[in-house]
Design a protein around this motif. Structure first.
Motif, PDB file in Angstrom:
ATOM      1  N   GLY A   1      34.452  16.724  52.095  1.00 11.77           N
ATOM      2  CA  GLY A   1      34.840  16.902  50.695  1.00 11.77           C
ATOM      3  C   GLY A   1      36.103  16.159  50.307  1.00 11.77           C
ATOM      4  O   GLY A   1      36.413  16.025  49.132  1.00 11.77           O
TER       5      GLY A   1
ATOM      6  N   PRO B   1      38.137  19.942  47.833  1.00  9.60           N
ATOM      7  CA  PRO B   1      38.317  21.373  48.068  1.00  9.60           C
ATOM      8  C   PRO B   1      39.650  21.932  47.544  1.00  9.60           C
ATOM      9  O   PRO B   1      39.736  23.110  47.228  1.00  9.60           O
ATOM     10  CB  PRO B   1      38.238  21.500  49.595  1.00  9.60           C
ATOM     11  CG  PRO B   1      37.407  20.344  50.016  1.00  9.60           C
ATOM     12  CD  PRO B   1      37.779  19.233  49.072  1.00  9.60           C
TER      13      PRO B   1
ATOM     14  N   ALA C   1      31.998  19.095  45.354  1.00  8.55           N
ATOM     15  CA  ALA C   1      31.845  18.709  46.761  1.00  8.55           C
ATOM     16  C   ALA C   1      30.660  19.441  47.394  1.00  8.55           C
ATOM     17  O   ALA C   1      29.867  18.848  48.125  1.00  8.55           O
ATOM     18  CB  ALA C   1      33.122  19.017  47.532  1.00  8.55           C
ATOM     19  N   ASP C   2      30.557  20.736  47.092  1.00  4.36           N
ATOM     20  CA  ASP C   2      29.509  21.578  47.683  1.00  4.36           C
ATOM     21  C   ASP C   2      28.110  21.010  47.442  1.00  4.36           C
ATOM     22  O   ASP C   2      27.258  21.041  48.325  1.00  4.36           O
ATOM     23  CB  ASP C   2      29.628  22.994  47.092  1.00  4.36           C
ATOM     24  CG  ASP C   2      28.715  23.978  47.789  1.00  4.36           C
ATOM     25  OD1 ASP C   2      28.870  24.137  49.020  1.00  4.36           O
ATOM     26  OD2 ASP C   2      27.842  24.576  47.128  1.00  4.36           O
TER      27      ASP C   2
ATOM     28  N   ILE D   1      27.678  18.104  49.822  1.00  2.00           N
ATOM     29  CA  ILE D   1      27.665  18.534  51.229  1.00  2.00           C
ATOM     30  C   ILE D   1      26.318  19.171  51.559  1.00  2.00           C
ATOM     31  O   ILE D   1      25.712  18.882  52.592  1.00  2.00           O
ATOM     32  CB  ILE D   1      28.843  19.504  51.521  1.00  2.00           C
ATOM     33  CG1 ILE D   1      30.174  18.761  51.356  1.00  2.00           C
ATOM     34  CG2 ILE D   1      28.733  20.104  52.923  1.00  2.00           C
ATOM     35  CD1 ILE D   1      31.405  19.657  51.333  1.00  2.00           C
TER      36      ILE D   1
END
Lengths: 117, 405
Positions: free
Chosen positions: B40, B44, B66-67, B70
């Motif tokens: 990330g 984060p 970011a999640d 990912i």
């Protein structure tokens, strides 16, 4: 007549929008470049709102990022911060989970924006 | 020695999007190397909202943005090495990396995407006179303390520089109960996005002092205060304008520098203005098969544009691995008056992906109703009127392939 200048924050353009008011009522909105700008300027004058982003403690140490699901009235930001100060969350928790229901009496939930295992 | 088709250095927004895009375009054997213990990059710790308006058409926070990437990366089973730092890169695409778990790793890659991002300028870079007490932080370091570790670096804060991270931290500190005394900016205009000036400073009545800078830091053990003075048009402090602000913390938000130590080792040509690699239409550097994207190329203000650029690099690398035909006939792209730089720096019009090309650029100063001219050495290609431009807000122009000359 009163003119309020509102810097639009919907996109990075940052249009300077003129809102004309008479007796607290909007009579015209000028110098906007898109429809979202009109909505923003209107809300910003009548009922300014912000998404609150902050962190709450994790029972395992460190902090978890959170936000209000939607924008809350600007005047409730401080109350919501004070309310979230003493919250301790127990993992596991994932993005989107509700951390506090109805934060500061706004009717809007505080949700997790990060994961914790 | 390990052999890999494609190695991506850096697991921030640029590396993540480049890896996903390369896989989608048929590259199977991908390795992503990240020196931190999580993916990330900086996202984060950027817990504020405002990410994803272009890419997802919705407003997300950094961790949420970011999640999404990912998760997608994990679903695609792309191999990731965390806590692993690349310490050497050669022109022949050999990578040396180290990690506590695996020791020394040597990897031969067929193609590489550089996505190392950037780092913050520090006090040393701007030479502020005074003592060297505790309490001086870069804005990003303070952001990590507050948003990841859960510690407040101070109670009374002065911020030097109006870059976006500084503005965001002004609001964050205020919400957490600290007093932000002012933000001082040496330029006559802010270096942050307009929406951050409104949401982070005006909302909380934090003064923004334009054409001002810190001329002295007071305090022996801990910062006790700073002296701020107005500057003239040559950025020299004007005598008798000095004002003392008591504070226990000074935050610096004075710019970012692309991290190109590895690029230099591989003899990749860097650009004088951006301090990042010179890239072509598919984000390929001067070394064929080595690509670059995101803040390592030039510092962006929106992560959405980093993602767009990284996707281009991912597709560029996939194209290179399939065809192994380097671009040869390049038209060089240069910035005229009023523009500081343009990325990409060169274009092979025959090898443009998707028959269109985005050009990212910045203006030299704030302007109203600026007219942008895009010209070849023969002809005018297009003109466009831009309502508001400012150096802090990147201009993105898309040209169609048929618009070439």
């Amino acid at each position: 007549m009163e003119i309020k200048k509102v810097t639009c924050i919907v996109c990075p353009k940052g249009c300077l929008i003129d809102v004309k008011l008479e007796d607290g009522k909007i009579i015209s909105i000028e110098n906007y470049q898109c429809k979202r700008g009109i909505d923003y300027a209107q809300n910003e004058v009548l009922d300014p709102r912000r998404i609150l982003t902050t962190t709450v403690k994790l029972s395992t140490g460190g902090v978890l990022p959170v936000r209000t699901r939607e924008a809350i009235p600007k005047k409730y930001l401080k109350k919501a911060m004070l309310e979230s100060k003493d919250i301790v969350v127990k993992p596991p928790i994932k993005v989107g989970d509700v951390v506090v229901k109805d934060i500061a009496g706004t009717g809007i939930d505080l949700i997790a924006t990060g994961n914790a295992k | 020695m390990l052999n890999k088709e494609l190695v991506i250095i850096g697991g921030g927004p640029a590396g993540l999007a480049a890896a996903i895009e390369a896989k989608k375009n048929g590259v199977e054997d991908i390795l992503l190397i990240e020196r931190d213990s999580r993916l990330g990059g900086i996202l984060p710790q950027c817990i504020h909202n405002g990410f994803g308006l272009h890419v997802f058409k919705e407003e997300l926070t950094g961790p949420e943005y970011a999640d999404r990437f990912i998760k997608e990366l994990e679903d695609m089973n792309i191999e990731v090495l965390l806590d692993t730092m690349v310490i050497e890169l050669t022109e022949s695409k050999q990578i040396t990396a180290v990690s506590r778990k695996r020791g020394l790793l040597q990897i031969q890659a067929e193609a590489i995407i550089l996505a190392m991002g950037c780092r913050e300028r520090t006090r040393g870079a701007i030479n502020i006179p005074g003592f060297r007490p505790a309490g001086i932080f870069t804005a990003g370091t303070a952001q990590r303390f507050v948003n990841i570790e859960g510690y407040m670096p101070g109670k009374e804060i002065v911020i030097l520089g109006s870059g976006d991270i500084g503005l965001i931290m002004a609001r964050r500190f205020t919400l957490e109960g600290a007093k932000v005394k002012c933000v001082a900016e040496i330029m006559p205009y802010s270096n942050g996005l307009t929406r951050n000036i409104v949401q982070c400073l005006q909302d909380f009545d934090i003064p923004l002092l334009l054409s001002h800078t810190v001329v002295f830091i007071h305090g022996n053990e801990r910062v006790e205060g700073v002296t701020i003075a107005q500057v003239d048009e040559n950025f020299k402090p004007i005598p008798s304008t000095e004002k003392y602000f008591s504070c226990d913390t000074l935050l610096l938000s004075v710019g970012l520098i692309p991290e190109n130590e590895l690029s230099k080792m591989a003899d990749i040509a860097l650009h004088d203005v951006t301090a990042g690699p010179i890239v072509n239409q598919r984000m390929e550097t001067s070394v064929p098969g080595i690509f670059a994207c995101g803040n390592v190329v030039h510092v962006h203000d929106l992560v959405d544009f980093v993602t767009m650029e990284a996707r281009l690099a991912g597709r560029g690398a996939a194209d290179y691995l399939k065809n192994k035909i380097p671009s040869s006939e390049h038209i060089s792209v240069s910035a005229g008056p009023g523009i500081t730089y343009v990325v990409p720096h060169k274009v092979d019009p025959e090898k443009i992906l998707d028959d269109k090309q985005n050009f990212f650029m910045r203006s030299t100063k704030p302007m109203e109703k600026a007219r942008l001219f895009i010209e070849s050495d023969k002809d005018l290609i297009r003109t466009r009127v831009l309502q508001h431009v400012k150096p802090s807000e990147m201009i993105n122009i898309e040209l169609k392939k048929e618009e070439k000359v």
